[in-house]
Design a protein around this motif. Structure first.
Motif, PDB file in Angstrom:
ATOM      1  N   ALA A 185      21.852  71.801 -41.563  1.00  0.00           N
ATOM      2  CA  ALA A 185      21.887  72.454 -40.253  1.00  0.00           C
ATOM      3  C   ALA A 185      23.141  72.005 -39.525  1.00  0.00           C
ATOM      4  O   ALA A 185      23.569  70.853 -39.656  1.00  0.00           O
ATOM      5  CB  ALA A 185      20.641  72.126 -39.434  1.00  0.00           C
ATOM      6  N   ASP A 186      23.718  72.922 -38.788  1.00  0.00           N
ATOM      7  CA  ASP A 186      24.912  72.628 -38.002  1.00  0.00           C
ATOM      8  C   ASP A 186      24.687  73.164 -36.600  1.00  0.00           C
ATOM      9  O   ASP A 186      24.513  74.371 -36.408  1.00  0.00           O
ATOM     10  CB  ASP A 186      26.154  73.279 -38.627  1.00  0.00           C
ATOM     11  CG  ASP A 186      27.433  72.851 -37.941  1.00  0.00           C
ATOM     12  OD1 ASP A 186      27.768  73.455 -36.910  1.00  0.00           O
ATOM     13  OD2 ASP A 186      28.101  71.917 -38.413  1.00  0.00           O
ATOM     14  N   LEU A 187      24.648  72.265 -35.622  1.00  0.00           N
ATOM     15  CA  LEU A 187      24.315  72.659 -34.254  1.00  0.00           C
ATOM     16  C   LEU A 187      25.336  73.608 -33.673  1.00  0.00           C
ATOM     17  O   LEU A 187      24.982  74.573 -32.971  1.00  0.00           O
ATOM     18  CB  LEU A 187      24.185  71.405 -33.382  1.00  0.00           C
ATOM     19  CG  LEU A 187      23.787  71.629 -31.920  1.00  0.00           C
ATOM     20  CD1 LEU A 187      22.466  72.368 -31.822  1.00  0.00           C
ATOM     21  CD2 LEU A 187      23.715  70.306 -31.179  1.00  0.00           C
ATOM     22  N   LEU A 188      26.623  73.376 -33.934  1.00  0.00           N
ATOM     23  CA  LEU A 188      27.656  74.248 -33.383  1.00  0.00           C
ATOM     24  C   LEU A 188      27.506  75.668 -33.923  1.00  0.00           C
ATOM     25  O   LEU A 188      27.632  76.646 -33.168  1.00  0.00           O
ATOM     26  CB  LEU A 188      29.038  73.683 -33.717  1.00  0.00           C
ATOM     27  CG  LEU A 188      30.230  74.497 -33.224  1.00  0.00           C
ATOM     28  CD1 LEU A 188      30.216  74.602 -31.698  1.00  0.00           C
ATOM     29  CD2 LEU A 188      31.541  73.872 -33.699  1.00  0.00           C
ATOM     30  N   ARG A 189      27.241  75.819 -35.209  1.00  0.00           N
ATOM     31  CA  ARG A 189      27.053  77.148 -35.787  1.00  0.00           C
ATOM     32  C   ARG A 189      25.784  77.818 -35.283  1.00  0.00           C
ATOM     33  O   ARG A 189      25.738  79.039 -35.122  1.00  0.00           O
ATOM     34  CB  ARG A 189      27.056  77.053 -37.305  1.00  0.00           C
ATOM     35  CG  ARG A 189      28.440  76.821 -37.889  1.00  0.00           C
ATOM     36  CD  ARG A 189      28.399  76.487 -39.369  1.00  0.00           C
ATOM     37  NE  ARG A 189      29.751  76.440 -39.919  1.00  0.00           N
ATOM     38  CZ  ARG A 189      30.587  75.422 -39.789  1.00  0.00           C
ATOM     39  NH1 ARG A 189      30.193  74.348 -39.102  1.00  0.00           N
ATOM     40  NH2 ARG A 189      31.790  75.452 -40.305  1.00  0.00           N
ATOM     41  N   PHE A 190      24.755  77.036 -35.026  1.00  0.00           N
ATOM     42  CA  PHE A 190      23.533  77.605 -34.461  1.00  0.00           C
ATOM     43  C   PHE A 190      23.768  78.110 -33.039  1.00  0.00           C
ATOM     44  O   PHE A 190      23.274  79.177 -32.658  1.00  0.00           O
ATOM     45  CB  PHE A 190      22.419  76.558 -34.478  1.00  0.00           C
ATOM     46  CG  PHE A 190      21.795  76.358 -35.838  1.00  0.00           C
ATOM     47  CD1 PHE A 190      22.265  77.046 -36.940  1.00  0.00           C
ATOM     48  CD2 PHE A 190      20.751  75.477 -36.004  1.00  0.00           C
ATOM     49  CE1 PHE A 190      21.701  76.867 -38.195  1.00  0.00           C
ATOM     50  CE2 PHE A 190      20.177  75.287 -37.252  1.00  0.00           C
ATOM     51  CZ  PHE A 190      20.661  75.981 -38.349  1.00  0.00           C
ATOM     52  N   TRP A 191      24.484  77.339 -32.246  1.00  0.00           N
ATOM     53  CA  TRP A 191      24.817  77.809 -30.887  1.00  0.00           C
ATOM     54  C   TRP A 191      25.634  79.100 -30.938  1.00  0.00           C
ATOM     55  O   TRP A 191      25.422  80.014 -30.140  1.00  0.00           O
ATOM     56  CB  TRP A 191      25.591  76.727 -30.150  1.00  0.00           C
ATOM     57  CG  TRP A 191      24.721  75.744 -29.443  1.00  0.00           C
ATOM     58  CD1 TRP A 191      23.447  75.954 -28.970  1.00  0.00           C
ATOM     59  CD2 TRP A 191      25.053  74.391 -29.100  1.00  0.00           C
ATOM     60  NE1 TRP A 191      22.962  74.816 -28.371  1.00  0.00           N
ATOM     61  CE2 TRP A 191      23.921  73.843 -28.423  1.00  0.00           C
ATOM     62  CE3 TRP A 191      26.177  73.594 -29.278  1.00  0.00           C
ATOM     63  CZ2 TRP A 191      23.904  72.541 -27.945  1.00  0.00           C
ATOM     64  CZ3 TRP A 191      26.162  72.289 -28.797  1.00  0.00           C
ATOM     65  CH2 TRP A 191      25.032  71.772 -28.145  1.00  0.00           C
ATOM     66  N   CYS A 192      26.574  79.153 -31.856  1.00  0.00           N
ATOM     67  CA  CYS A 192      27.394  80.359 -31.998  1.00  0.00           C
ATOM     68  C   CYS A 192      26.535  81.554 -32.411  1.00  0.00           C
ATOM     69  O   CYS A 192      26.687  82.661 -31.886  1.00  0.00           O
ATOM     70  CB  CYS A 192      28.501  80.106 -33.019  1.00  0.00           C
ATOM     71  SG  CYS A 192      29.710  81.440 -33.173  1.00  0.00           S
ATOM     72  N   LEU A 193      25.607  81.347 -33.352  1.00  0.00           N
ATOM     73  CA  LEU A 193      24.735  82.435 -33.822  1.00  0.00           C
ATOM     74  C   LEU A 193      23.844  82.951 -32.702  1.00  0.00           C
ATOM     75  O   LEU A 193      23.786  84.163 -32.453  1.00  0.00           O
ATOM     76  CB  LEU A 193      23.890  81.928 -34.990  1.00  0.00           C
ATOM     77  CG  LEU A 193      22.799  82.873 -35.487  1.00  0.00           C
ATOM     78  CD1 LEU A 193      23.416  84.104 -36.127  1.00  0.00           C
ATOM     79  CD2 LEU A 193      21.853  82.161 -36.458  1.00  0.00           C
ATOM     80  N   TRP A 194      23.147  82.060 -32.021  1.00  0.00           N
ATOM     81  CA  TRP A 194      22.231  82.506 -30.960  1.00  0.00           C
ATOM     82  C   TRP A 194      22.995  83.081 -29.768  1.00  0.00           C
ATOM     83  O   TRP A 194      22.486  83.969 -29.082  1.00  0.00           O
ATOM     84  CB  TRP A 194      21.343  81.345 -30.525  1.00  0.00           C
ATOM     85  CG  TRP A 194      19.985  81.377 -31.152  1.00  0.00           C
ATOM     86  CD1 TRP A 194      18.886  82.039 -30.680  1.00  0.00           C
ATOM     87  CD2 TRP A 194      19.569  80.731 -32.368  1.00  0.00           C
ATOM     88  NE1 TRP A 194      17.812  81.849 -31.515  1.00  0.00           N
ATOM     89  CE2 TRP A 194      18.202  81.042 -32.565  1.00  0.00           C
ATOM     90  CE3 TRP A 194      20.210  79.933 -33.299  1.00  0.00           C
ATOM     91  CZ2 TRP A 194      17.471  80.584 -33.656  1.00  0.00           C
ATOM     92  CZ3 TRP A 194      19.489  79.458 -34.387  1.00  0.00           C
ATOM     93  CH2 TRP A 194      18.142  79.784 -34.556  1.00  0.00           C
ATOM     94  N   GLY A 195      24.194  82.590 -29.521  1.00  0.00           N
ATOM     95  CA  GLY A 195      24.971  83.154 -28.424  1.00  0.00           C
ATOM     96  C   GLY A 195      25.349  84.605 -28.661  1.00  0.00           C
ATOM     97  O   GLY A 195      25.160  85.469 -27.788  1.00  0.00           O
TER      98      GLY A 195
END
Length: 276
Positions: free
Chosen positions: A192-202
């Motif tokens: 899991a990568d938090l930065l990529r998750f933020w980018c996806l949900w954004g």
């Protein structure tokens, strides 16, 4: 000899005899010369010889350095430094537009491959801020149209609380939900990568920005169809990209179902609260 020639000045002529200087004049002149010679000495720079083997001559002096360059610290204090997040906002307009268009095609499932080189937070901040403004403004317009259609004589007041509610809902969802998925997947042993998750949900919230405008149509059935289509597209975008990103992990059907359901709950809440 004629006396008229004796009064001519001949000191400037070649071979002329200089005028006689008295002893007092010599002393004053010597004092003046010694004073000039005792003036402040000039500061001279010494150029050291060039140390290279390929060239000859002298090396020019450079301005002295003030010590080693300050590097950004890697400890916990860096999280409170604004400059440490500047790299996540360094994206071109073409890149952002490409990612926005990808969010409108949820079945592709290749969003993580597009952001792998440079995941950004610009999309999350820009989309969330735009969606907060759109929901608060068009939500008030929707209540105005409903009130005027039911009772044209009733007074209408702009509800400022829509701004606070929209900001809390959108920013809280876009920040807290990816963090929850990040820690859950890490606990389950998945990557899991938090930065990529933020980018996806954004970027998954972008579909709600153009969808809010047709929600002003005073037809309830049509409103529900529009918001469910938008919510379904956003949910598929998140779930399918998560599946492609976690395909090498264990069975995460429950995680994908929760991600799909949360997006649908968000879309229904937008319809019920802002466009009743």
């Amino acid at each position: 000899m004629d006396e008229s020639f004796s009064n001519l000045q001949t000191s400037h002529l070649l071979g002329s005899v200089p005028a006689v200087i008295s002893e007092d004049d010599k002393k004053s002149t010597n004092v003046h010369i010694s004073t000039v010679n005792e003036g402040p000495s000039a500061n001279m720079q010494i150029f050291p010889p060039h140390q290279g083997n390929s060239s000859k001559g002298y090396q020019t002096l450079e301005s002295p350095t003030e010590g080693p360059e300050q590097q950004p610290s890697n400890n916990w204090k860096g999280y409170f430094n604004v400059y440490s997040y500047a790299q996540y906002f360094n994206v071109d307009t073409d890149v952002v537009l490409n990612r926005l268009m990808s969010s409108l095609y949820p079945t592709s499932g290749d969003f993580f491959s597009k952001i792998d080189a440079n995941p950004d937070l610009y999309g999350l901040v820009w989309i969330c801020t735009t969606l907060v403004f759109v929901l608060s403004s068009l939500g008030n317009c929707a209540t105005y149209l409903v009130k005027k259609r039911t009772n044209s004589e009733a007074p209408w007041v702009f509800d400022v609380n829509y701004i606070n509610l929209a900001a809390s809902l959108i920013y809280g969802y876009a920040i807290i939900v990816p963090v929850a998925f990040y820690f859950s997947l890490r606990y389950m042993g998945s990557r899991a990568d938090l930065l990529r998750f933020w980018c996806l949900w954004g970027y998954s919230l972008f579909v709600f920005v153009p969808t809010t405008l047709p929600l002003l149509i005073p037809v309830e059935f049509l409103r529900w169809v529009i918001i469910l289509l938008a919510g379904g597209g956003s949910s598929c975008f998140v779930a399918l990209n998560l599946r492609s990103y976690l395909e090498a992990s264990n069975d995460l059907t429950v995680v994908l179902a929760v991600a799909f359901g949360l997006q649908m709950v968000l879309s229904i809440f937008i319809k019920v609260w802002f466009f009743p």
